[in-house]
Scaffold this active site. Structure first.
Site, PDB file in Angstrom:
ATOM      1  N   LYS A  61       0.848  -1.195   0.000  1.00  0.00           N
ATOM      2  CA  LYS A  61       0.000   0.000   0.000  1.00  0.00           C
ATOM      3  C   LYS A  61       0.884   1.245   0.000  1.00  0.00           C
ATOM      4  CE  LYS A  61      -1.871   2.878   2.771  1.00  0.00           C
ATOM      5  NZ  LYS A  61      -1.829   4.085   1.916  1.00  0.00           N
TER       6      LYS A  61
ATOM      7  N   GLY B 208       7.012   5.128   8.086  1.00  0.00           N
ATOM      8  CA  GLY B 208       6.236   6.364   8.157  1.00  0.00           C
ATOM      9  C   GLY B 208       6.448   7.041   9.492  1.00  0.00           C
ATOM     10  N   GLY B 209       5.477   7.829   9.893  1.00  0.00           N
ATOM     11  CA  GLY B 209       5.598   8.609  11.117  1.00  0.00           C
ATOM     12  C   GLY B 209       5.480   7.743  12.371  1.00  0.00           C
TER      13      GLY B 209
ATOM     14  N   THR C 259       1.783   7.134  13.674  1.00  0.00           N
ATOM     15  CA  THR C 259       1.078   6.078  12.937  1.00  0.00           C
ATOM     16  C   THR C 259       1.692   4.712  13.260  1.00  0.00           C
ATOM     17  OG1 THR C 259       0.775   7.692  11.174  1.00  0.00           O
ATOM     18  CG2 THR C 259       0.222   5.430  10.643  1.00  0.00           C
ATOM     19  N   GLY C 260       3.017   4.670  13.373  1.00  0.00           N
ATOM     20  CA  GLY C 260       3.697   3.402  13.678  1.00  0.00           C
ATOM     21  C   GLY C 260       3.234   2.807  15.003  1.00  0.00           C
TER      22      GLY C 260
ATOM     23  N   GLU D  47       9.786   1.269  10.541  1.00  0.00           N
ATOM     24  CA  GLU D  47      10.884   2.210  10.283  1.00  0.00           C
ATOM     25  C   GLU D  47      10.264   3.585  10.409  1.00  0.00           C
ATOM     26  OE1 GLU D  47      13.109   4.635   9.181  1.00  0.00           O
ATOM     27  OE2 GLU D  47      13.184   3.977   7.093  1.00  0.00           O
TER      28      GLU D  47
ATOM     29  N   CYS E 271      13.772  10.400   6.880  1.00  0.00           N
ATOM     30  CA  CYS E 271      13.666   9.944   8.271  1.00  0.00           C
ATOM     31  C   CYS E 271      14.981  10.148   9.015  1.00  0.00           C
ATOM     32  CB  CYS E 271      13.233   8.487   8.310  1.00  0.00           C
ATOM     33  SG  CYS E 271      14.216   7.432   7.267  1.00  0.00           S
TER      34      CYS E 271
ATOM     35  N   GLU F 191      10.149  15.880  15.201  1.00  0.00           N
ATOM     36  CA  GLU F 191      10.512  15.713  13.795  1.00  0.00           C
ATOM     37  C   GLU F 191       9.670  16.681  12.952  1.00  0.00           C
ATOM     38  OE1 GLU F 191       9.290  12.081  11.718  1.00  0.00           O
ATOM     39  OE2 GLU F 191      11.322  11.966  10.918  1.00  0.00           O
TER      40      GLU F 191
HETATM   41  P1  NDP Z   1       2.043   8.438   7.947  1.00  0.00           P
HETATM   42  O1  NDP Z   1       2.997   7.771   8.826  1.00  0.00           O
HETATM   43  O2  NDP Z   1       0.692   8.699   8.473  1.00  0.00           O
HETATM   44  O3  NDP Z   1       1.904   7.632   6.567  1.00  0.00           O
HETATM   45  C1  NDP Z   1       2.764   6.606   6.138  1.00  0.00           C
HETATM   46  C2  NDP Z   1       1.953   5.484   5.506  1.00  0.00           C
HETATM   47  O4  NDP Z   1       1.045   4.952   6.467  1.00  0.00           O
HETATM   48  C3  NDP Z   1       1.087   5.951   4.350  1.00  0.00           C
HETATM   49  O5  NDP Z   1       1.001   4.926   3.385  1.00  0.00           O
HETATM   50  C4  NDP Z   1      -0.257   6.152   5.031  1.00  0.00           C
HETATM   51  O6  NDP Z   1      -1.311   6.105   4.116  1.00  0.00           O
HETATM   52  C5  NDP Z   1      -0.289   4.988   5.975  1.00  0.00           C
HETATM   53  N1  NDP Z   1      -1.215   5.136   7.092  1.00  0.00           N
HETATM   54  C6  NDP Z   1      -1.664   6.273   7.679  1.00  0.00           C
HETATM   55  N2  NDP Z   1      -2.532   5.989   8.682  1.00  0.00           N
HETATM   56  C7  NDP Z   1      -2.625   4.639   8.735  1.00  0.00           C
HETATM   57  C8  NDP Z   1      -3.373   3.725   9.548  1.00  0.00           C
HETATM   58  N3  NDP Z   1      -4.180   4.134  10.534  1.00  0.00           N
HETATM   59  N4  NDP Z   1      -3.260   2.398   9.308  1.00  0.00           N
HETATM   60  C9  NDP Z   1      -2.448   1.953   8.333  1.00  0.00           C
HETATM   61  N5  NDP Z   1      -1.740   2.765   7.526  1.00  0.00           N
HETATM   62  C10 NDP Z   1      -1.797   4.091   7.723  1.00  0.00           C
HETATM   63  O7  NDP Z   1       2.714   9.757   7.429  1.00  0.00           O
HETATM   64  P2  NDP Z   1       2.074  11.162   7.081  1.00  0.00           P
HETATM   65  O8  NDP Z   1       2.026  11.286   5.647  1.00  0.00           O
HETATM   66  O9  NDP Z   1       0.800  11.430   7.808  1.00  0.00           O
HETATM   67  O10 NDP Z   1       3.193  12.088   7.696  1.00  0.00           O
HETATM   68  C11 NDP Z   1       3.172  12.402   9.075  1.00  0.00           C
HETATM   69  C12 NDP Z   1       4.576  12.532   9.608  1.00  0.00           C
HETATM   70  O11 NDP Z   1       5.215  11.265   9.599  1.00  0.00           O
HETATM   71  C13 NDP Z   1       5.494  13.400   8.781  1.00  0.00           C
HETATM   72  O12 NDP Z   1       5.311  14.752   9.067  1.00  0.00           O
HETATM   73  C14 NDP Z   1       6.826  12.885   9.183  1.00  0.00           C
HETATM   74  O13 NDP Z   1       7.201  13.481  10.395  1.00  0.00           O
HETATM   75  C15 NDP Z   1       6.593  11.415   9.390  1.00  0.00           C
HETATM   76  N6  NDP Z   1       6.985  10.580   8.242  1.00  0.00           N
HETATM   77  C16 NDP Z   1       8.102   9.839   8.387  1.00  0.00           C
HETATM   78  C17 NDP Z   1       8.537   9.059   7.341  1.00  0.00           C
HETATM   79  C18 NDP Z   1       9.768   8.234   7.459  1.00  0.00           C
HETATM   80  O14 NDP Z   1      10.369   7.878   6.453  1.00  0.00           O
HETATM   81  N7  NDP Z   1      10.162   7.857   8.654  1.00  0.00           N
HETATM   82  C19 NDP Z   1       7.851   9.030   6.055  1.00  0.00           C
HETATM   83  C20 NDP Z   1       6.632   9.802   6.024  1.00  0.00           C
HETATM   84  C21 NDP Z   1       6.240  10.561   7.094  1.00  0.00           C
HETATM   85  P3  NDP Z   1      -1.866   7.461   3.434  1.00  0.00           P
HETATM   86  O15 NDP Z   1      -0.701   8.295   3.040  1.00  0.00           O
HETATM   87  O16 NDP Z   1      -2.571   6.910   2.285  1.00  0.00           O
HETATM   88  O17 NDP Z   1      -2.715   8.091   4.493  1.00  0.00           O
END
Ligand code: NDP
Length: 493
Positions: free
Chosen positions: A177, A230-231, A234-235, A252, A286, A387
């Site tokens: 996804k 991701g963030g 959410t993690g 991660e 990240c 962050e």
């Molecule tokens: P998220 O962590 O929310 O998104 C990352 C992935 O998780 C996307 O595919 C997102 O889908 C999906 N996701 C979101 N909510 C859920 C859920 N409840 N269950 C399962 N999957 C989910 O990142 P954001 O785009 O909201 O960014 C928020 C913050 O996260 C950023 O400001 C940054 O600080 C951090 N971030 C860190 C990253 C890293 O590489 N460590 C990468 C991206 C963000 P969708 O996008 O479709 O909602």
């Protein structure tokens, strides 16, 4: 949009429309324009993908295929990505905003990742050890099963490669996804996967929002593992939700990585890397070196030179070869960064440069933020702890090695750190004492497909890349055999 042009879902070896027929616009962050419509999967579509992956795994043809067969398909996919590298790079730039130079680098790394894991699939793994005769024991690694893989928007194609390549090499089946903001290169990758001829149901793609499509992957009892990048917020949520069937989880997550410059460092390269560590990929990394710690004796000069370097960075549409830094991913994310800049000012950090949105030369249509440097930042300030995930650097002075170490470790995160010094003993001491998954000495942001990547503390769980990343997609099984077949005699007396 013409239905023909809607990017569909890839489930069980077929391109299909989502059950509810809904789509989501895909935006170019440099222009604010809608460049495509992508299918918006919901729970029902995710369930279909999960069933396809479950059946493909349980039937067993993929997991029991010879490692050579899996390796050959991964190698062929790598060649196809390489063949289409320029198109993929341009597509990534249009969807994510990163410069073409950055996007080309990502595509090259994606190719390398598929090649590396193709090679690893056929290499020996497992263990045997001495046991008391007549028992013999050996340890084998087996695929985990159905893997849900949720990836972010900052490295869309590369994160797809980091997730899919080791999982497939180990014999798992996958549902990927992508972020709803950046589905295009993943969709193109799946067109190449389709051409490569992976068996039906082995690799599936669902585009959709996190709370809908992502959430149903995480909560499904038919999914055996969730791999997430991701963030941190959410993690943490994913980890809680995955508990329903005790899925394996690898995470991660974010960081607030310290980049430490000692006075005895090679000045020019430390300066160059300090800028690279925070402004490459518009700071949306990240492991970005977002906390710059500079030894007091060179602090004023370093800050001044770094400010001049930051002001020279050409910010513009990533598709323009003259641009050195692109926009940030979305309007919403830009506003979040602007909010952090306002908080930094309110909390008394001094702005050495930047701090504004760029609105001239047509940049008002996109989401451009100036390279921004806060100096003399209080280590407890919000901007020094949270962050920001944008082109915003916090600079803090330090006097001694001990102070630098204390500042470096004073963070809930522990993904990466940089150490710049010409004293190799000091570099080793620091590298070992910093609580982070990766420490770079006199360099920054070098990712090696051969080595482990992941974080301490709230930066994550598990490792990606290298043999460590492969093992995250395997279960460990011990097989105990006896060379003397006889009754136990346990109840004979
Ligand atoms: P998220 O962590 O929310 O998104 C990352 C992935 O998780 C996307 O595919 C997102 O889908 C999906 N996701 C979101 N909510 C859920 C859920 N409840 N269950 C399962 N999957 C989910 O990142 P954001 O785009 O909201 O960014 C928020 C913050 O996260 C950023 O400001 C940054 O600080 C951090 N971030 C860190 C990253 C890293 O590489 N460590 C990468 C991206 C963000 P969708 O996008 O479709 O909602």
């Amino acid at each position: 949009m013409d239905e023909e042009n809607v990017r569909k879902l890839y489930i069980n070896g077929e391109w299909i429309k989502p059950v509810n027929g809904e789509t989501m616009p895909v935006i170019n962050p440099a222009t604010g324009e809608t460049i495509a419509e992508a299918a918006a999967a919901t729970e029902k579509d995710t369930e279909k993908a999960i069933r396809a992956a479950r059946t493909a795994f349980d039937q067993g043809s993929w997991r029991s295929a010879s490692a050579h067969q899996r390796a050959a398909l991964l190698m062929e996919l790598a060649a196809k990505i390489e063949e289409h590298q320029e198109d993929l790079a341009q597509m990534e730039t249009a969807n994510n905003g990163k410069t073409l130079k950055e996007a080309r680098g990502d595509v090259a790394e994606a190719v390398k990742t598929f090649r590396y894991y193709s090679g690893l699939a056929t290499k020996p793994s497992g263990e045997t050890f001495e046991t008391e005769a007549p028992l013999v024991s050996r340890v084998v690694r087996e695929p985990i099963g159905v893997c849900g893989q949720i990836i972010p928007w900052n490295y869309p194609l590369l994160m797809a490669a980091w997730k899919l390549a080791p999982a497939l090499a180990a014999g798992n089946t996958c549902i990927l996804k992508p972020s709803e903001l950046t589905p295009l290169t993943a969709i193109r990758l799946f067109e190449l996967i389709d051409e490569t001829g992976f068996p039906k149901g082995v690799v599936n793609l669902i585009n959709g929002t996190g709370p809908s499509a992502g959430h149903s992957l995480v909560t499904s009892p038919l999914v055996d593992k969730i791999a997430f990048t991701g963030g941190t917020v959410t993690g943490k949520r994913i980890m809680k939700e995955a508990v329903s069937n005790l899925k394996k989880v690898s995470l991660e997550l974010g960081g607030k990585s310290p980049n430490i410059i000692f006075a005895d460092a090679d000045y020019e390269s430390a300066l160059d890397y300090a800028a690279f560590a925070i402004f490459n990929n518009s700071g949306q990394v990240c492991s970005a070196g977002s906390r710059l710690l500079v030894e007091r004796s060179i602090y004023d000069r370093f800050v001044q030179d770094l400010t001049e370097a930051a002001q020279k960075i050409r910010v513009g549409n990533g598709a323009d070869p003259a641009s050195q830094m692109g926009p940030v991913i979305s309007k919403q994310h830009m506003e979040k960064i602007e909010k952090y800049i306002a908080i930094g000012r309110q909390e008394g950090a001094k702005l050495a440069c930047g701090g504004r949105r760029l609105l001239d030369q047509g940049r008002d249509r996109g989401y451009f933020i100036e390279p921004t440097i806060f100096i003399d930042v209080d280590p407890q300030a919000t901007v020094a702890r949270e962050e920001i995930f944008g082109p915003v650097l916090c600079v803090l002075p330090f006097e001694t090695e001990e102070e630098a170490l204390g500042l470096a470790n004073d963070s809930p995160y522990g993904l990466a750190a940089g150490i710049f010094t010409s004293d190799s003993a000091k570099a080793e001491r620091m590298a070992k004492s910093i609580r982070a998954g990766v420490t770079w000495i006199n360099t920054y942001e070098q990712n090696l497909v051969e080595g482990p990547w992941g974080g301490y503390k709230e930066s994550g769980l598990g490792r990606e890349l290298g043999t460590y990343g492969f093992e995250e997609y395997t279960e460990v099984k011990q097989i105990i055999n006896t060379l003397k077949v006889e009754p136990t005699g346990w109840f004979a007396d």
